[in-house]
Scaffold this motif. Structure first.
Motif, PDB file in Angstrom:
ATOM      1  N   LYS A   3      -0.776   9.851  -6.984  1.00  0.00           N
ATOM      2  CA  LYS A   3      -1.360  11.168  -7.234  1.00  0.00           C
ATOM      3  C   LYS A   3      -1.980  11.227  -8.626  1.00  0.00           C
ATOM      4  O   LYS A   3      -3.066  11.767  -8.809  1.00  0.00           O
ATOM      5  CB  LYS A   3      -0.301  12.251  -7.071  1.00  0.00           C
ATOM      6  CG  LYS A   3      -0.854  13.652  -7.130  1.00  0.00           C
ATOM      7  CD  LYS A   3       0.182  14.680  -6.788  1.00  0.00           C
ATOM      8  CE  LYS A   3      -0.425  16.061  -6.815  1.00  0.00           C
ATOM      9  NZ  LYS A   3       0.522  17.094  -6.433  1.00  0.00           N
ATOM     10  N   LYS A   4      -1.307  10.661  -9.623  1.00  0.00           N
ATOM     11  CA  LYS A   4      -1.861  10.633 -10.981  1.00  0.00           C
ATOM     12  C   LYS A   4      -3.172   9.860 -11.005  1.00  0.00           C
ATOM     13  O   LYS A   4      -4.147  10.281 -11.617  1.00  0.00           O
ATOM     14  CB  LYS A   4      -0.867  10.005 -11.955  1.00  0.00           C
ATOM     15  CG  LYS A   4       0.281  10.879 -12.322  1.00  0.00           C
ATOM     16  CD  LYS A   4       1.205  10.160 -13.299  1.00  0.00           C
ATOM     17  CE  LYS A   4       2.434  10.953 -13.591  1.00  0.00           C
ATOM     18  NZ  LYS A   4       3.348  10.244 -14.485  1.00  0.00           N
ATOM     19  N   ASP A   5      -3.200   8.716 -10.319  1.00  0.00           N
ATOM     20  CA  ASP A   5      -4.402   7.896 -10.258  1.00  0.00           C
ATOM     21  C   ASP A   5      -5.544   8.668  -9.605  1.00  0.00           C
ATOM     22  O   ASP A   5      -6.671   8.655 -10.090  1.00  0.00           O
ATOM     23  CB  ASP A   5      -4.121   6.597  -9.495  1.00  0.00           C
ATOM     24  CG  ASP A   5      -5.289   5.642  -9.509  1.00  0.00           C
ATOM     25  OD1 ASP A   5      -5.832   5.380 -10.605  1.00  0.00           O
ATOM     26  OD2 ASP A   5      -5.670   5.165  -8.421  1.00  0.00           O
ATOM     27  N   MET A   6      -5.236   9.378  -8.522  1.00  0.00           N
ATOM     28  CA  MET A   6      -6.256  10.143  -7.825  1.00  0.00           C
ATOM     29  C   MET A   6      -6.791  11.269  -8.703  1.00  0.00           C
ATOM     30  O   MET A   6      -7.990  11.530  -8.744  1.00  0.00           O
ATOM     31  CB  MET A   6      -5.699  10.730  -6.527  1.00  0.00           C
ATOM     32  CG  MET A   6      -6.738  11.497  -5.722  1.00  0.00           C
ATOM     33  SD  MET A   6      -6.073  12.339  -4.283  1.00  0.00           S
ATOM     34  CE  MET A   6      -5.517  10.971  -3.305  1.00  0.00           C
ATOM     35  N   MET A   7      -5.909  11.913  -9.444  1.00  0.00           N
ATOM     36  CA  MET A   7      -6.332  13.004 -10.311  1.00  0.00           C
ATOM     37  C   MET A   7      -7.276  12.502 -11.393  1.00  0.00           C
ATOM     38  O   MET A   7      -8.267  13.164 -11.716  1.00  0.00           O
ATOM     39  CB  MET A   7      -5.117  13.692 -10.928  1.00  0.00           C
ATOM     40  CG  MET A   7      -4.334  14.520  -9.920  1.00  0.00           C
ATOM     41  SD  MET A   7      -2.766  15.177 -10.548  1.00  0.00           S
ATOM     42  CE  MET A   7      -3.268  16.045 -12.000  1.00  0.00           C
TER      43      MET A   7
END
Length: 81
Positions: free
Chosen positions: A37-41
């Motif tokens: 999720k952090k990577d996607m954000m």
């Protein structure tokens, strides 16, 4: 299709059923989900920065990012010596 196009949100019950149907261990999935999720954000932030750019501006940003990336890699290699 509505879920894939973000026209409708998926409930947790449906989400878990999909994980089970794909033989994905639920516990392991949620452990790794935070990192993903952090990577996607971060990638979404980049997208929002360039979405209103014209082709010339987009190309300039791409060349700039490529240059910065090369510089960072060189810096990391030099600092290991």
């Amino acid at each position: 299709a509505k879920i894939e196009t973000h026209a409708r949100l998926m409930g947790m019950k449906t989400y878990i059923r999909l994980l089970e149907a794909m033989d994905i261990p639920i516990k392991e999935h949620f452990i790794h989900m935070g990192t993903a999720k952090k990577d996607m954000m971060l990638k979404e932030k980049i997208w929002y920065l360039v979405q209103d750019c014209d082709e010339r501006e987009t190309n300039l940003l791409i060349y700039s990012i490529e240059g910065i990336k090369k510089g960072l890699k060189k810096y990391q290699q030099d600092s290991r010596k």
